[in-house]
Design a protein around this motif. Structure first.
Motif, PDB file in Angstrom:
ATOM      1  N   ILE A 182      -1.061   7.398   5.914  1.00 20.46           N
ATOM      2  CA  ILE A 182      -1.759   7.777   4.682  1.00 20.46           C
ATOM      3  C   ILE A 182      -2.906   8.720   5.045  1.00 20.46           C
ATOM      4  O   ILE A 182      -3.323   8.793   6.206  1.00 20.46           O
ATOM      5  CB  ILE A 182      -2.297   6.557   3.895  1.00 20.46           C
ATOM      6  CG1 ILE A 182      -3.363   5.802   4.686  1.00 20.46           C
ATOM      7  CG2 ILE A 182      -1.157   5.640   3.474  1.00 20.46           C
ATOM      8  CD1 ILE A 182      -4.035   4.682   3.891  1.00 20.46           C
ATOM      9  N   GLU A 183      -3.389   9.449   4.049  1.00 18.55           N
ATOM     10  CA  GLU A 183      -4.521  10.370   4.227  1.00 18.55           C
ATOM     11  C   GLU A 183      -5.579  10.053   3.190  1.00 18.55           C
ATOM     12  O   GLU A 183      -5.257   9.603   2.081  1.00 18.55           O
ATOM     13  CB  GLU A 183      -4.080  11.821   4.026  1.00 18.55           C
ATOM     14  CG  GLU A 183      -3.092  12.316   5.039  1.00 18.55           C
ATOM     15  CD  GLU A 183      -2.613  13.733   4.757  1.00 18.55           C
ATOM     16  OE1 GLU A 183      -2.391  14.458   5.732  1.00 18.55           O
ATOM     17  OE2 GLU A 183      -2.462  14.101   3.575  1.00 18.55           O
ATOM     18  N   ARG A 184      -6.816  10.309   3.559  1.00 21.07           N
ATOM     19  CA  ARG A 184      -7.948  10.178   2.642  1.00 21.07           C
ATOM     20  C   ARG A 184      -8.452  11.580   2.320  1.00 21.07           C
ATOM     21  O   ARG A 184      -8.639  12.394   3.214  1.00 21.07           O
ATOM     22  CB  ARG A 184      -9.085   9.406   3.287  1.00 21.07           C
ATOM     23  CG  ARG A 184      -8.768   7.982   3.588  1.00 21.07           C
ATOM     24  CD  ARG A 184      -9.955   7.321   4.261  1.00 21.07           C
ATOM     25  NE  ARG A 184      -9.520   6.087   4.876  1.00 21.07           N
ATOM     26  CZ  ARG A 184     -10.221   4.981   4.876  1.00 21.07           C
ATOM     27  NH1 ARG A 184     -11.406   4.943   4.347  1.00 21.07           N
ATOM     28  NH2 ARG A 184      -9.749   3.893   5.442  1.00 21.07           N
ATOM     29  N   HIS A 185      -8.659  11.810   1.047  1.00 24.48           N
ATOM     30  CA  HIS A 185      -9.215  13.082   0.584  1.00 24.48           C
ATOM     31  C   HIS A 185     -10.408  12.769  -0.302  1.00 24.48           C
ATOM     32  O   HIS A 185     -10.356  11.815  -1.089  1.00 24.48           O
ATOM     33  CB  HIS A 185      -8.184  13.859  -0.241  1.00 24.48           C
ATOM     34  CG  HIS A 185      -6.895  14.089   0.473  1.00 24.48           C
ATOM     35  ND1 HIS A 185      -6.735  15.071   1.410  1.00 24.48           N
ATOM     36  CD2 HIS A 185      -5.703  13.445   0.398  1.00 24.48           C
ATOM     37  CE1 HIS A 185      -5.500  15.026   1.874  1.00 24.48           C
ATOM     38  NE2 HIS A 185      -4.861  14.044   1.279  1.00 24.48           N
ATOM     39  N   PRO A 186     -11.463  13.553  -0.211  1.00 29.83           N
ATOM     40  CA  PRO A 186     -12.594  13.322  -1.121  1.00 29.83           C
ATOM     41  C   PRO A 186     -12.126  13.421  -2.575  1.00 29.83           C
ATOM     42  O   PRO A 186     -11.326  14.297  -2.918  1.00 29.83           O
ATOM     43  CB  PRO A 186     -13.575  14.444  -0.783  1.00 29.83           C
ATOM     44  CG  PRO A 186     -13.173  14.915   0.574  1.00 29.83           C
ATOM     45  CD  PRO A 186     -11.695  14.666   0.694  1.00 29.83           C
ATOM     46  N   LEU A 239      -6.535   8.250  -1.822  1.00 29.37           N
ATOM     47  CA  LEU A 239      -5.565   8.010  -0.754  1.00 29.37           C
ATOM     48  C   LEU A 239      -4.214   8.567  -1.168  1.00 29.37           C
ATOM     49  O   LEU A 239      -3.821   8.467  -2.339  1.00 29.37           O
ATOM     50  CB  LEU A 239      -5.441   6.511  -0.493  1.00 29.37           C
ATOM     51  CG  LEU A 239      -6.737   5.843  -0.047  1.00 29.37           C
ATOM     52  CD1 LEU A 239      -6.700   4.362  -0.342  1.00 29.37           C
ATOM     53  CD2 LEU A 239      -6.954   6.096   1.429  1.00 29.37           C
ATOM     54  N   SER A 240      -3.505   9.135  -0.218  1.00 29.69           N
ATOM     55  CA  SER A 240      -2.160   9.629  -0.507  1.00 29.69           C
ATOM     56  C   SER A 240      -1.250   9.326   0.677  1.00 29.69           C
ATOM     57  O   SER A 240      -1.702   9.134   1.807  1.00 29.69           O
ATOM     58  CB  SER A 240      -2.173  11.128  -0.809  1.00 29.69           C
ATOM     59  OG  SER A 240      -2.653  11.854   0.302  1.00 29.69           O
ATOM     60  N   LEU A 241       0.021   9.292   0.395  1.00 28.58           N
ATOM     61  CA  LEU A 241       1.048   9.001   1.389  1.00 28.58           C
ATOM     62  C   LEU A 241       1.411  10.289   2.122  1.00 28.58           C
ATOM     63  O   LEU A 241       1.574  11.332   1.495  1.00 28.58           O
ATOM     64  CB  LEU A 241       2.277   8.435   0.666  1.00 28.58           C
ATOM     65  CG  LEU A 241       3.371   7.785   1.466  1.00 28.58           C
ATOM     66  CD1 LEU A 241       2.857   6.556   2.196  1.00 28.58           C
ATOM     67  CD2 LEU A 241       4.513   7.384   0.544  1.00 28.58           C
ATOM     68  N   THR A 242       1.551  10.227   3.429  1.00 28.55           N
ATOM     69  CA  THR A 242       2.015  11.378   4.201  1.00 28.55           C
ATOM     70  C   THR A 242       3.541  11.344   4.273  1.00 28.55           C
ATOM     71  O   THR A 242       4.167  10.335   3.921  1.00 28.55           O
ATOM     72  CB  THR A 242       1.443  11.349   5.635  1.00 28.55           C
ATOM     73  OG1 THR A 242       1.981  10.203   6.308  1.00 28.55           O
ATOM     74  CG2 THR A 242      -0.082  11.319   5.632  1.00 28.55           C
ATOM     75  N   ILE A 289       0.841  -1.200   0.000  1.00 30.13           N
ATOM     76  CA  ILE A 289       0.000   0.000   0.000  1.00 30.13           C
ATOM     77  C   ILE A 289       0.876   1.250   0.000  1.00 30.13           C
ATOM     78  O   ILE A 289       0.698   2.150  -0.831  1.00 30.13           O
ATOM     79  CB  ILE A 289      -0.941  -0.007   1.222  1.00 30.13           C
ATOM     80  CG1 ILE A 289      -1.989  -1.114   1.089  1.00 30.13           C
ATOM     81  CG2 ILE A 289      -1.614   1.352   1.399  1.00 30.13           C
ATOM     82  CD1 ILE A 289      -2.778  -1.391   2.362  1.00 30.13           C
ATOM     83  N   LEU A 290       1.815   1.315   0.933  1.00 29.95           N
ATOM     84  CA  LEU A 290       2.671   2.499   1.043  1.00 29.95           C
ATOM     85  C   LEU A 290       3.492   2.705  -0.226  1.00 29.95           C
ATOM     86  O   LEU A 290       3.608   3.833  -0.721  1.00 29.95           O
ATOM     87  CB  LEU A 290       3.586   2.375   2.266  1.00 29.95           C
ATOM     88  CG  LEU A 290       2.891   2.327   3.632  1.00 29.95           C
ATOM     89  CD1 LEU A 290       3.906   2.021   4.730  1.00 29.95           C
ATOM     90  CD2 LEU A 290       2.135   3.604   3.916  1.00 29.95           C
ATOM     91  N   GLY A 291       4.052   1.629  -0.764  1.00 21.59           N
ATOM     92  CA  GLY A 291       4.845   1.738  -1.982  1.00 21.59           C
ATOM     93  C   GLY A 291       4.014   2.188  -3.173  1.00 21.59           C
ATOM     94  O   GLY A 291       4.452   3.022  -3.966  1.00 21.59           O
ATOM     95  N   SER A 292       2.815   1.662  -3.290  1.00 22.82           N
ATOM     96  CA  SER A 292       1.932   2.071  -4.393  1.00 22.82           C
ATOM     97  C   SER A 292       1.581   3.546  -4.278  1.00 22.82           C
ATOM     98  O   SER A 292       1.573   4.272  -5.277  1.00 22.82           O
ATOM     99  CB  SER A 292       0.659   1.226  -4.404  1.00 22.82           C
ATOM    100  OG  SER A 292       0.958  -0.119  -4.701  1.00 22.82           O
ATOM    101  N   LEU A 293       1.305   4.002  -3.063  1.00 23.69           N
ATOM    102  CA  LEU A 293       0.949   5.407  -2.870  1.00 23.69           C
ATOM    103  C   LEU A 293       2.162   6.327  -2.986  1.00 23.69           C
ATOM    104  O   LEU A 293       2.012   7.521  -3.258  1.00 23.69           O
ATOM    105  CB  LEU A 293       0.247   5.600  -1.527  1.00 23.69           C
ATOM    106  CG  LEU A 293      -1.133   4.943  -1.432  1.00 23.69           C
ATOM    107  CD1 LEU A 293      -1.709   5.120  -0.032  1.00 23.69           C
ATOM    108  CD2 LEU A 293      -2.085   5.496  -2.487  1.00 23.69           C
ATOM    109  N   ALA A 294       3.365   5.799  -2.805  1.00 28.73           N
ATOM    110  CA  ALA A 294       4.576   6.603  -3.001  1.00 28.73           C
ATOM    111  C   ALA A 294       4.708   7.031  -4.456  1.00 28.73           C
ATOM    112  O   ALA A 294       5.337   8.045  -4.760  1.00 28.73           O
ATOM    113  CB  ALA A 294       5.814   5.827  -2.560  1.00 28.73           C
ATOM    114  N   GLU A 295       4.102   6.273  -5.340  1.00 29.04           N
ATOM    115  CA  GLU A 295       4.145   6.593  -6.766  1.00 29.04           C
ATOM    116  C   GLU A 295       3.074   7.604  -7.150  1.00 29.04           C
ATOM    117  O   GLU A 295       3.053   8.080  -8.271  1.00 29.04           O
ATOM    118  CB  GLU A 295       4.026   5.308  -7.571  1.00 29.04           C
ATOM    119  CG  GLU A 295       5.207   4.379  -7.319  1.00 29.04           C
ATOM    120  CD  GLU A 295       5.070   3.005  -7.947  1.00 29.04           C
ATOM    121  OE1 GLU A 295       3.967   2.650  -8.413  1.00 29.04           O
ATOM    122  OE2 GLU A 295       6.080   2.289  -7.954  1.00 29.04           O
TER     123      GLU A 295
END
Length: 176
Positions: free
Chosen positions: A52-56, A67-70, A6-12
């Motif tokens: 991670i953070e959730r944004h609408p 979802l995005s990585l903090t 999850i973290l690696g995917s969101l790092a991209e």
């Protein structure tokens, strides 16, 4: 390894939940499908931990989010890549997840330290079967299926060791 995937995917880059699930599933393959019952609790844990953070989602209404990585999540991901547990080095599926994101470590020396741990693991004599506490080799068994397992495992190990030596600069690429 789910959390690293999850973290690696969101790092991209940021992803909606359904696309993240597709990314994670493609890493784990058909043998370890990721269900919503597994993914969403992990996302909740990572969100509560501030990784991670959730944004609408701007284009979607009705509860869709991205979802995005903090910054904390990026540091945690890098730590996981730098300091994988022994079972993340020895288990092939976990190793592949680690390997998929290893290039995110900015320091080549740190990347190589992880590769050297995998190489050391592969170079340690082992087998699926033991006799008198010694590993059984393919040539030592009359069971055709066990022999097959051992031959396939040996070929995979040799191929991976060739690649690791090449990646570490210990063997010219043309020899691989």
């Amino acid at each position: 390894m789910l959390e690293l995937a999850i973290l690696g995917s969101l790092a991209e880059g940021p992803l909606p939940g359904h696309e993240l699930r597709r990314h994670v599933t493609s890493l784990t393959g058909y043998s370890r499908p990721v269900s919503d019952g597994t993914l969403y609790p992990a996302l909740n844990r990572l969100t509560k931990s501030g990784l991670i953070e959730r944004h609408p989602a701007p284009e979607a209404g009705g509860g869709r989010y991205v979802l995005s990585l903090t910054a904390t999540g990026r540091e945690d991901m890098l730590r996981r890549l730098r300091e994988p547990a022994d079972h993340e080095i020895s288990d092939l599926a976990r190793w592949f997840t680690l390997l998929a994101f290893l290039s995110l470590l900015p320091d080549t020396a740190e990347q190589h330290a992880v590769l050297r741990r995998r190489r050391a693991f592969l170079e340690t004599p082992s087998s699926f079967f033991y006799e008198d506490e010694k590993p059984v080799r393919a040539e030592q068994t009359n069971d055709p299926y066990r022999r097959g397992m051992l031959l396939v495992a040996r070929a995979i190990t040799r191929a991976e060791l060739d690649w690791l030596n090449e990646a570490l600069g210990d063997k010219p690429a043309e020899e691989a």
